[in-house]
Motif scaffolding. Structure first.
Motif, PDB file in Angstrom:
ATOM      1  N   LYS A  70       0.797  -1.238   0.000  1.00  0.00           N
ATOM      2  CA  LYS A  70       0.000   0.000   0.000  1.00  0.00           C
ATOM      3  C   LYS A  70       0.829   1.288   0.000  1.00  0.00           C
ATOM      4  N   CYS A  71       2.050   1.199  -0.494  1.00  0.00           N
ATOM      5  CA  CYS A  71       2.925   2.369  -0.475  1.00  0.00           C
ATOM      6  C   CYS A  71       3.137   2.978  -1.859  1.00  0.00           C
ATOM      7  N   GLY A  72       2.369   2.538  -2.866  1.00  0.00           N
ATOM      8  CA  GLY A  72       2.523   3.114  -4.206  1.00  0.00           C
ATOM      9  C   GLY A  72       3.105   2.128  -5.212  1.00  0.00           C
ATOM     10  N   THR A  73       2.994   0.845  -4.915  1.00  0.00           N
ATOM     11  CA  THR A  73       3.540  -0.210  -5.784  1.00  0.00           C
ATOM     12  C   THR A  73       2.933  -0.146  -7.188  1.00  0.00           C
ATOM     13  N   THR A  74       1.616  -0.205  -7.259  1.00  0.00           N
ATOM     14  CA  THR A  74       0.905  -0.283  -8.539  1.00  0.00           C
ATOM     15  C   THR A  74       1.196   0.950  -9.385  1.00  0.00           C
ATOM     16  N   TRP A  75       1.185   2.077  -8.732  1.00  0.00           N
ATOM     17  CA  TRP A  75       1.459   3.360  -9.387  1.00  0.00           C
ATOM     18  C   TRP A  75       2.848   3.330 -10.033  1.00  0.00           C
ATOM     19  N   LYS A 144       7.379  -7.286  -8.995  1.00  0.00           N
ATOM     20  CA  LYS A 144       6.832  -6.532  -7.867  1.00  0.00           C
ATOM     21  C   LYS A 144       7.036  -7.389  -6.631  1.00  0.00           C
ATOM     22  N   HIS A 146       6.921  -7.233  -2.073  1.00  0.00           N
ATOM     23  CA  HIS A 146       6.890  -6.544  -0.779  1.00  0.00           C
ATOM     24  C   HIS A 146       7.929  -7.147   0.176  1.00  0.00           C
ATOM     25  N   ARG A 167       6.042   5.048   1.991  1.00  0.00           N
ATOM     26  CA  ARG A 167       4.897   5.940   2.259  1.00  0.00           C
ATOM     27  C   ARG A 167       4.810   6.133   3.757  1.00  0.00           C
ATOM     28  N   SER A 175      -4.596   2.580   4.575  1.00  0.00           N
ATOM     29  CA  SER A 175      -4.779   1.916   3.290  1.00  0.00           C
ATOM     30  C   SER A 175      -4.745   0.387   3.460  1.00  0.00           C
ATOM     31  N   LEU A 264      -0.833   8.699 -15.503  1.00  0.00           N
ATOM     32  CA  LEU A 264      -0.452   8.195 -14.177  1.00  0.00           C
ATOM     33  C   LEU A 264      -1.132   8.967 -13.047  1.00  0.00           C
ATOM     34  N   ARG A 305      -8.383   3.521  -4.074  1.00  0.00           N
ATOM     35  CA  ARG A 305      -9.340   3.998  -3.081  1.00  0.00           C
ATOM     36  C   ARG A 305      -9.382   5.525  -3.088  1.00  0.00           C
ATOM     37  N   LYS A 306      -8.388   6.178  -2.492  1.00  0.00           N
ATOM     38  CA  LYS A 306      -8.383   7.649  -2.429  1.00  0.00           C
ATOM     39  C   LYS A 306      -7.109   8.247  -2.989  1.00  0.00           C
ATOM     40  N   GLY A 307      -5.997   7.567  -2.780  1.00  0.00           N
ATOM     41  CA  GLY A 307      -4.720   8.037  -3.315  1.00  0.00           C
ATOM     42  C   GLY A 307      -4.293   9.386  -2.760  1.00  0.00           C
TER      43      GLY A 307
HETATM   44  S1  PPS Z   1      -0.478  -3.062  -3.089  1.00  0.00           S
HETATM   45  O1  PPS Z   1      -1.740  -3.811  -2.950  1.00  0.00           O
HETATM   46  O2  PPS Z   1       0.367  -3.274  -1.925  1.00  0.00           O
HETATM   47  O3  PPS Z   1       0.218  -3.332  -4.337  1.00  0.00           O
HETATM   48  O4  PPS Z   1      -0.939  -1.527  -3.063  1.00  0.00           O
HETATM   49  P1  PPS Z   1      -0.109  -0.300  -3.624  1.00  0.00           P
HETATM   50  O5  PPS Z   1      -0.263  -0.232  -5.081  1.00  0.00           O
HETATM   51  O6  PPS Z   1       1.259  -0.303  -3.061  1.00  0.00           O
HETATM   52  O7  PPS Z   1      -0.823   0.947  -2.953  1.00  0.00           O
HETATM   53  C1  PPS Z   1      -2.164   1.247  -3.168  1.00  0.00           C
HETATM   54  C2  PPS Z   1      -2.349   2.689  -2.741  1.00  0.00           C
HETATM   55  O8  PPS Z   1      -1.771   3.560  -3.745  1.00  0.00           O
HETATM   56  C3  PPS Z   1      -2.792   4.433  -4.228  1.00  0.00           C
HETATM   57  N1  PPS Z   1      -2.554   4.784  -5.624  1.00  0.00           N
HETATM   58  C4  PPS Z   1      -2.392   6.048  -6.060  1.00  0.00           C
HETATM   59  N2  PPS Z   1      -2.382   7.192  -5.367  1.00  0.00           N
HETATM   60  C5  PPS Z   1      -2.211   8.341  -6.105  1.00  0.00           C
HETATM   61  N3  PPS Z   1      -2.078   8.356  -7.457  1.00  0.00           N
HETATM   62  C6  PPS Z   1      -2.084   7.210  -8.170  1.00  0.00           C
HETATM   63  N4  PPS Z   1      -1.940   7.235  -9.493  1.00  0.00           N
HETATM   64  C7  PPS Z   1      -2.242   5.965  -7.449  1.00  0.00           C
HETATM   65  N5  PPS Z   1      -2.289   4.682  -7.816  1.00  0.00           N
HETATM   66  C8  PPS Z   1      -2.481   3.974  -6.694  1.00  0.00           C
HETATM   67  C9  PPS Z   1      -4.071   3.615  -4.035  1.00  0.00           C
HETATM   68  O9  PPS Z   1      -5.223   4.396  -4.146  1.00  0.00           O
HETATM   69  C10 PPS Z   1      -3.820   3.054  -2.637  1.00  0.00           C
HETATM   70  O10 PPS Z   1      -3.864   4.051  -1.615  1.00  0.00           O
HETATM   71  P2  PPS Z   1      -5.183   4.441  -0.779  1.00  0.00           P
HETATM   72  O11 PPS Z   1      -4.714   5.391   0.283  1.00  0.00           O
HETATM   73  O12 PPS Z   1      -5.756   3.173  -0.217  1.00  0.00           O
HETATM   74  O13 PPS Z   1      -6.098   5.108  -1.759  1.00  0.00           O
END
Ligand code: PPS
Length: 342
Positions: A70-75, A144, A146, A167, A175, A264, A305-307
């Motif tokens: 939940k620290c920005g992996t997917t992003w 990817k 963790h 994060r 998150s 992005l 979710r909220k980002g």
């Molecule tokens: S995981 O499941 O561990 O791979 O999750 P991970 O991708 O690390 O983190 C998910 C959180 O990142 C937020 N997110 C973003 N935030 C801002 N901008 C962009 N583009 C973005 N993409 C993913 C995502 O919403 C999750 O955070 P929260 O606070 O739950 O919204």
């Protein structure tokens, strides 16, 4: 390889009761236990997996995204893939995992009976995600994970490239609290205050927090590791894209930078099914058709979710927030690592 790396630590009766109540899905399979030098929390049968992960082959050109959950992996995954593939948006229309990335330890972190459900189920995507063979990997390979750096292959920082994203722990806690509910990995009625105590004690799958981050922080000057903060990505996405491109040795035109900045952004990624919906498709024993039918009845919870930075303020009690601040201060004593908490 030092045997301490794979040591499973005993869990007291009291801790076992607390964790089994918080994470019932793991309880029937023996629960979770801390492993190795940092007490990394995983299902009790994790040892053979860890021995395997640490020996993962690494080739020049491989890129690993290493983060706590939940620290920005997917992003970061989407950013790196697009930069490395010259902004091939058409090619990016397939699942992040497993089509574009291997989620290294996905089998290990799942409860053993769920692993078995996927093995016996009919979802080829889940099977490929969980059980694909490392020998069949494409080159260059995108990973990817963790896992903390000490469970990554030692050759990684010599031959591969690592992007580590941190994060602030308060937002990660919120998150993760949501994530574990969505993926039915915790008691849905677990109060946040109690979860925060478990979080700080490292009694959550894939924690503890500080040893993970501080181990990577020590490597921040290594030329093969780029250390990023979620909060900086949020504050200056364009600058972060440029930094990542420089690290990967790629040059971007102004048009490419504009396109990446747009695609992005949270709003774009939220609408992008290949990154937002991918989790359900990739990790469920149900087939794609069964998942579609379920989604038609009730929209699935959103992965994006909220980002935001500072969302913890909307959820955390003052008491828990104060406790976390004191914990952060204690854990960071003597370190120059600082977090922006919003
Ligand atoms: S995981 O499941 O561990 O791979 O999750 P991970 O991708 O690390 O983190 C998910 C959180 O990142 C937020 N997110 C973003 N935030 C801002 N901008 C962009 N583009 C973005 N993409 C993913 C995502 O919403 C999750 O955070 P929260 O606070 O739950 O919204």
């Amino acid at each position: 390889m030092a045997e301490e790396l794979f040591r499973r630590w005993p869990v007291s009766e009291e801790k076992r009761r607390r964790m089994d109540a918080a994470y019932p899905v793991f309880a029937g399979d023996g629960g979770q236990a801390p492993f190795g030098p940092s007490g990394y929390m995983l299902p009790v049968d994790a040892e053979p997996f860890l021995r395997q992960y640490v020996q993962t082959p690494v080739d020049p050109g491989d890129v690993w995204i290493v983060t706590l959950p939940k620290c920005g992996t997917t992003w970061t995954q989407e950013m790196v893939w697009l930069i490395q593939n010259d902004c091939d948006y058409k090619g990016a229309q397939c699942l992040l995992c497993p089509d574009r990335y291997q989620f290294l330890e996905i089998a290990c972190i799942s409860a053993p009976h769920q692993r078995e459900e996927v093995r016996q189920g009919n979802n080829p995507i889940s099977k490929r995600n969980m059980f694909s063979r490392v020998e069949e990997r494409p080159k260059p390979w995108f990973v990817k994970t963790h896992l903390p750096l000490h469970y990554c292959p030692p050759a990684l920082l010599e031959r591969g490239k690592v992007i580590y994203v941190a994060r602030n722990p308060k937002d990660m806690c919120i998150s993760y609290f949501n994530h574990l509910k969505v993926f039915e990995e915790r008691d849905p009625d677990l109060p946040l205050d109690e979860f925060a105590d478990l979080f700080m004690a490292g009694e959550v799958n894939q924690l503890p927090y500080f040893p993970h981050v501080l181990e990577a922080w020590k490597q921040r000057h290594n030329p093969n590791l780029l250390f990023l903060f979620f909060e900086d990505m949020k504050r200056d996405l364009r600058g972060t894209i440029q930094k990542v491109a420089d690290f990967l040795g790629k040059s971007l035109t102004k048009e490419q930078l504009d396109g990446l900045e747009f695609n992005l952004h949270f709003d774009s990624m939220k609408k992008n099914p290949w990154v937002n919906k991918s989790m359900a498709y990739a990790y469920s024993p149900l087939t794609a058709e069964e998942l579609e039918a379920m989604a038609a009845k009730e929209p699935p919870p959103q992965f994006m979710r909220k980002g935001q930075t500072g969302d913890w303020r909307n959820h955390m009690s003052q008491q828990t927030s104060d406790k976390m601040d004191a914990w952060i201060q204690r854990e960071l004593a003597g370190s120059d690592l600082k977090f922006i908490t919003g």
